[in-house]
Design a protein around this motif. Structure first.
Motif, mmCIF file in Angstrom:
data_model
loop_
_atom_site.group_PDB
_atom_site.id
_atom_site.type_symbol
_atom_site.label_atom_id
_atom_site.label_comp_id
_atom_site.label_asym_id
_atom_site.label_seq_id
_atom_site.Cartn_x
_atom_site.Cartn_y
_atom_site.Cartn_z
ATOM 1 N N GLY A 72 0.459 -0.978 0.149
ATOM 2 C CA GLY A 72 0.145 0.049 0.142
ATOM 3 C C GLY A 72 1.105 1.724 0.285
ATOM 4 O O GLY A 72 0.605 2.369 0.345
ATOM 5 N N GLU A 178 -9.968 6.508 -1.525
ATOM 6 C CA GLU A 178 -8.931 4.954 -1.038
ATOM 7 C C GLU A 178 -7.458 5.621 -0.780
ATOM 8 O O GLU A 178 -6.421 5.010 -0.323
ATOM 9 C CB GLU A 178 -9.323 3.873 -2.128
ATOM 10 N N ARG A 246 -4.960 0.720 0.641
ATOM 11 C CA ARG A 246 -4.944 -0.325 1.675
ATOM 12 C C ARG A 246 -4.518 -0.617 2.803
ATOM 13 O O ARG A 246 -5.039 0.896 3.378
ATOM 14 C CB ARG A 246 -4.513 -1.278 0.405
#
Length: 302
Positions: A72, A178, A246
């Motif tokens: 991520g 996100e 993430r």
């Protein structure tokens, strides 16, 4: 030749600290030992390597040579040129900086948001600043950001004279989406990431000291370490663009420690909308309005 570091226009005699947060200015006024004199809470330090995506135990630590995947995090070095960096900071400094917590100053380009009540106001929001148009366009050239459309930009100013820092935190996920994107200007620093989750992280022995994943299906020697005792240091070079997604976005808190601010540092953080404000979302019409405003690039700090 790299551009010389740009000095802060002034060192403020006042601070914006509230509650338990402090900076060098209010610590001197109050007296006593600042909280940074206390022992660090995190016991085990790991270093993130952008070329492999692994966090590796620091040298001369209990977990030296041991590693775990740290997904991520994307780091794009030299995202802007030295000349572009100097011009961006010059334009930022033409507008006022507001006092903020822990010795920081800030400029906000975005709607006024009450995260606790999940409400926002668009009055006064005129978009991102004009000097960010090229930055946003360039982001779209990278696969991880090809559909990234920011609706908010927050500039933060750090300097060692104020003891600037930012405590471990997770960015909101009701309004913000996100990807969390930040451009690091004027000085290198370290993003420190930690997680308060129960349980342990499983570690792999990195062959020859390199953070390489074991072959699929092959047994690998392992150790474990308590999650809450781990801190992952992500080195941020000057003029680099950082993208968190993430687990790195939603599970690992991020911070900038005072000891990692050795010179003036400015960050420009860009945020996109969550699914609730996107196509098919409950507040899609408001989301479309925010996008149209932000990408007009006519904004001034709110």
């Amino acid at each position: 030749m790299a551009a010389a570091a740009v000095a802060a226009p002034e060192v403020l005699r006042e601070c914006g600290c509230k509650g338990i947060r402090t900076c060098l200015i209010c610590e001197r006024q109050r007296g006593g030992d600042p909280p940074w004199q206390h022992p660090l809470q995190k016991t085990h330090r790991f270093i993130y390597y952008a070329d492999t995506g692994w966090a590796v135990g620091a040298e001369e630590s209990d977990f030296e040579g041991w590693a775990f995947p740290f997904p991520g995090v994307t780091l794009i070095e030299d995202f802007v040129t030295p000349a572009e960096e100097a011009e961006m900071v010059r334009l930022m400094d033409r507008d006022p900086w507001k006092l903020s917590q822990s010795g920081r100053r800030k400029q906000d380009y975005g709607p006024k948001v009450n995260f606790r009540k999940q409400k926002l106001k668009t009055a006064g929001f005129r978009g991102l600043p004009s000097f960010s148009r090229e930055v946003v366009r360039r982001m779209g050239l990278y696969p991880v950001l090809e559909d990234f459309r920011p609706v908010e930009q927050c500039n933060l100013d750090y300097c060692p004279e104020r003891g600037s820092a930012i405590d471990p935190h997770l960015d909101d996920s009701w309004l913000w989406g996100e990807r969390l994107v930040s451009l690091n200007l004027l000085a290198p620093t370290v993003l420190s990431m930690s997680r308060e989750a129960p349980g342990s992280l499983l570690l792999c022995l990195a062959p020859s000291g390199l953070p390489q994943a074991p072959a699929e299906g092959a047994p690998a020697p392992g150790r474990s370490v308590l999650c809450r005792e781990v801190e992952v240091a992500v080195p941020l070079p000057r003029r680099a663009l950082l993208v968190l997604t993430r687990a790195a976005r939603h599970q690992w808190k991020h911070a900038i420690h005072r000891r990692h601010i050795g010179a003036r540092r400015v960050s420009a953080t860009f945020r996109e909308l969550s699914a609730e404000f996107g196509p098919g979302g409950r507040q899609r019409e408001l989301g479309q309005e925010l996008l149209q405003t932000s990408l007009s690039f006519q904004g001034r700090p709110t």
